[in-house]
Design a protein around this motif. Structure first.
Motif, PDB file in Angstrom:
ATOM      1  N   GLU A   1      -0.558   4.696  -1.254  1.00 23.04           N
ATOM      2  CA  GLU A   1      -1.822   4.787  -0.514  1.00 23.04           C
ATOM      3  C   GLU A   1      -1.523   5.114   0.951  1.00 23.04           C
TER       4      GLU A   1
ATOM      5  N   ASP B   1       4.252  -8.309  -7.155  1.00 26.43           N
ATOM      6  CA  ASP B   1       3.320  -7.184  -6.985  1.00 26.43           C
ATOM      7  C   ASP B   1       4.072  -5.861  -6.815  1.00 26.43           C
TER       8      ASP B   1
ATOM      9  N   TRP C   1       3.983   1.531  -0.919  1.00 25.01           N
ATOM     10  CA  TRP C   1       4.761   1.612  -2.157  1.00 25.01           C
ATOM     11  C   TRP C   1       3.907   2.187  -3.288  1.00 25.01           C
ATOM     12  N   ARG C   2       2.598   1.875  -3.234  1.00 20.21           N
ATOM     13  CA  ARG C   2       1.703   2.397  -4.273  1.00 20.21           C
ATOM     14  C   ARG C   2       1.234   3.809  -3.957  1.00 20.21           C
TER      15      ARG C   2
ATOM     16  N   SER D   1       0.843  -1.199   0.000  1.00 19.40           N
ATOM     17  CA  SER D   1       0.000   0.000   0.000  1.00 19.40           C
ATOM     18  C   SER D   1       0.879   1.250   0.000  1.00 19.40           C
TER      19      SER D   1
END
Lengths: 528, 160
Positions: B80, B144, B77-78, B75
């Motif tokens: 969020e 991922d 890393w993205r 999360s």
């Protein structure tokens, strides 16, 4: 089936080339120098029978260059315009047909086999002609399918078999044919032939061998498959019937007991029953119904014979106080139940999280065992658990508390913990289900008590001489509840009937399956 | 080993010896060398340019340990928002030891301040990759996350 003769024809602008081979009634040996066409002749037989699929799933015509592209005639190469093979065959009832199939042609697709109803090679003449398709889906089953024709011509009845997708399909001729043919490159390396697997048939070699040897096993396997399919159906129906009644019961605040999710867990003694649940205890549906019925009778009597409001006012005030007290108690109990549901929900979430972690850990321990084997020849640390520099044990690097648990013991420990967490999850889920049912019952009680309070209050301000509105309301409600209980009870009866008949079918299927599995091979099979 | 006093032995009239053995202690799988070493190879291979710095390794090896940390990392890393903070300051001494062992074993090679897979390490990695079920969760996590570059890690850590 006996092969009588083969004709291979290649047409070019320069003229026709090819050969004709006549087979005697006994063993025929073809002897010729290398590259003179022995293999092409053999391929011609397979091609005219539409059986090249037993060697490869590819759709190309399985012939050498000389049959499809260019052929050398009188020392010069010529493009092939048309090529075909004709195979004359005879079946066990002495019927003779000739099978003609084109490898290259402007008119005929290579997916067609022309069946001529007579010995075209050995006794040329005018014979009837029919076209059949091959190497396309339906070739083994449809009327115009060549393999359906061939199966019929051979007097065979190929059995249905299971595919990997659990569908039933016919045992294709491509699976049986390898038993009558020895492939040059691999064929002599073992007794068993190579059976194509791309047809998705389960255990094709075994199924084909059983057919060729005419073993009863095939029929037995098919019965097992059929019975297993039925068994799954019975189990699914069982599960959905139980789930349906359970959800109907929940809506009434009742709980279905003694109904197993699968017939495997059922014994003849287990009879499903319904219970009305409160947070403390549970009473059988029947008992609950008779309580309601008594209340209904009392209310009806009051409406019919009891004195009017004016006469009972002091009594009504007392009752109002009493019911308000009960209502407060119900609301408090409801709050306790709801709080417990919230806390159990949290407990389940945390148990699930712990289980995730433990399962991750368990997987890792299994991975480690595999990594030790994989790394044995590349890494001292992985294989021997030794320091690559000083060759001492690395246990102390992993933990300050020695000795450390062996991998196997550690795995057992984690497995035990997983079981324990699963137990917590299971217990909490069960408790939460019960509390949810109690929640429905209590909410219903609170609603009804609220209505009673409202109607008592309105009775107290109503003109004297009226029958009590509270009693009328209560009577209507009791009637409604008894009616829904009766409906639920009727459905339970239906379910019990359904489960009993399903159980009988299930038990019967089980015993058939056990019997089938026990007969590993019949005595006839052993002889064969 | 503990011998009982003579008195007790005579009372029982049979020779008694009591042996006290320390109970073996369980070790978390992530603290076991096999897991750490193999995951390290997967992690290095997943770094941008297949070369890893100490910051990248500490961060990724921390995230790899538990399912919850893996989710938190992904999360974060993205980009969020996350509830649990990322362990930016956590330098695990165990990782340093495993790195030394990997060098000693010839599975990793040093390139200045960074680490890369040696041919032997690549060989072992291929074996690990060839088994689909082996370190399945770890592989899925790295897939991922995608290739992780040093500059992205530094930028993310600065922002954290």
């Amino acid at each position: 089936m006996r092969l009588r003769a083969l004709r291979v024809v290649v047409s070019t602008e320069q003229g026709r080339a090819g050969t004709e081979i006549h087979f005697g009634s006994g063993l025929t040996v073809l002897r010729a120098d290398n590259t003179s066409g022995k293999s092409t002749a053999l391929q011609g037989i397979i091609f005219s029978l539409g059986l090249e699929g037993m060697m490869s799933p590819r759709k190309e015509v399985p012939f050498p260059h000389a049959m499809t592209e260019r052929i050398e005639l009188d020392g010069e190469e010529w493009p092939v315009i048309e090529s075909h093979v004709v195979l004359e065959v005879e079946n066990s009832t002495d019927e003779v047909v000739s099978l003609q199939r084109y490898a290259k042609s402007a008119t005929f697709s290579s997916d067609l086999v022309l069946v001529l109803s007579g010995p075209v090679i050995t006794e040329p003449g005018e014979y009837g002609r029919e076209e059949f398709f091959v190497r396309r889906s339906g070739a083994a089953t449809r009327t115009r399918g060549f393999h359906a024709f061939l199966e019929n011509f051979l007097g065979w009845n190929l059995p249905p078999v299971s595919t990997y997708e659990d569908r039933e399909t016919k045992l294709y001729l491509e699976c049986v044919a390898p038993f009558f043919y020895v492939e040059q490159k691999y064929g002599w390396s073992g007794v068993l032939p190579r059976i194509p697997t791309y047809l998705r048939i389960r255990d094709p070699l075994q199924r084909a061998a059983e057919f060729v040897l005419n073993l009863d096993t095939l029929e037995r396997e098919r019965s097992i498959d059929d019975n297993l399919r039925l068994l799954t159906q019975v189990e699914a129906e069982w599960k959905s019937a139980v789930a349906e009644l359970r959800s109907q019961a929940e809506r009434l605040g009742a709980e279905l007991r003694n109904a197993t999710d699968s017939p495997t867990e059922m014994t003849p003694a287990t009879t499903p029953s319904l219970f009305m649940v409160t947070e403390a205890d549970a009473v059988s549906l029947e008992e609950h119904r008779s309580t309601l019925l008594k209340q209904l009778q009392a209310v009806s009597r009051r409406i019919d014979v009891e004195p009017t409001i004016a006469e009972t006012e002091p009594k009504l005030t007392d009752e109002l106080e009493q019911i308000q007290e009960t209502f407060r108690g119900t609301v408090a109990r409801l709050r306790v139940v709801q709080n417990e549901v919230v806390s159990l929900d949290a407990q389940i979430v945390s148990a699930q999280k712990r289980r995730d972690e433990l399962e991750d850990e368990h997987q890792r321990l299994k991975d480690i065992a595999l990594l030790r084997t994989l790394g044995a020849d590349v890494s001292d640390a992985l294989g021997e658990h030794l320091c690559p520099t000083c060759q001492q044990s690395l246990d102390a690097v992993e933990s300050q508390i020695l000795p450390i648990l062996t991998l196997d013991d550690n795995e057992v420990l984690i497995r035990g913990q997983i079981q324990m967490v699963r137990g917590v999850e299971r217990d909490s889920t069960r408790r939460i289900e019960r509390l949810k049912a109690a929640n429905v019952t209590l909410s219903e009680q609170a609603r009804s008590q609220r209505e009673q309070i409202r109607s008592l209050k309105s009775d107290l301000v109503a003109p004297s001489g009226f029958p009590s509105a509270r009693d009328i309301l209560k009577r209507a409600e009791l009637e409604r509840r008894i009616e829904s209980i009766d409906r639920l009870d009727g459905q339970l009866e239906l379910l019990v009937d359904r489960l009993h008949s399903n159980f009988a079918i299930y038990a019967r299927l089980k015993s058939i399956l056990e019997q089938l599995r026990a007969e590993e091979e019949t005595s006839d099979d052993a002889e064969k | 080993m503990l011998k009982l006093p003579q008195k007790i032995s005579s009372v029982l009239s049979i020779p008694v010896t009591i042996e006290v053995v320390r109970r073996a202690a369980p070790v978390d799988a992530y603290q076991r060398l096999e897991w750490h070493l193999s995951s390290l190879l997967l992690a290095v291979d997943n770094m941008y340019g297949r070369i890893a710095s100490i910051e990248q390794l500490h961060l990724v090896m921390w995230a790899l340990r538990f399912p919850e940390d893996r989710e938190t990392f992904l999360s974060w890393w993205r980009g969020e928002s996350i509830d649990t903070p990322i362990q930016t300051a956590r330098f695990d001494p165990f990782l340093e030891r495993v790195l030394a062992l990997a060098i000693g074993d010839g599975l990793l090679a040093r390139k200045g301040e960074r680490w890369t897979l040696s041919p032997k390490g690549v060989g072992l990695l291929q074996k690990i990759e060839s088994s689909e079920s082996l370190l399945r969760n770890e592989k899925a996590f790295l897939k991922d996350a995608g290739k992780i570059s040093l500059s992205a890690v530094r930028k993310k850590l600065m922002d954290a």
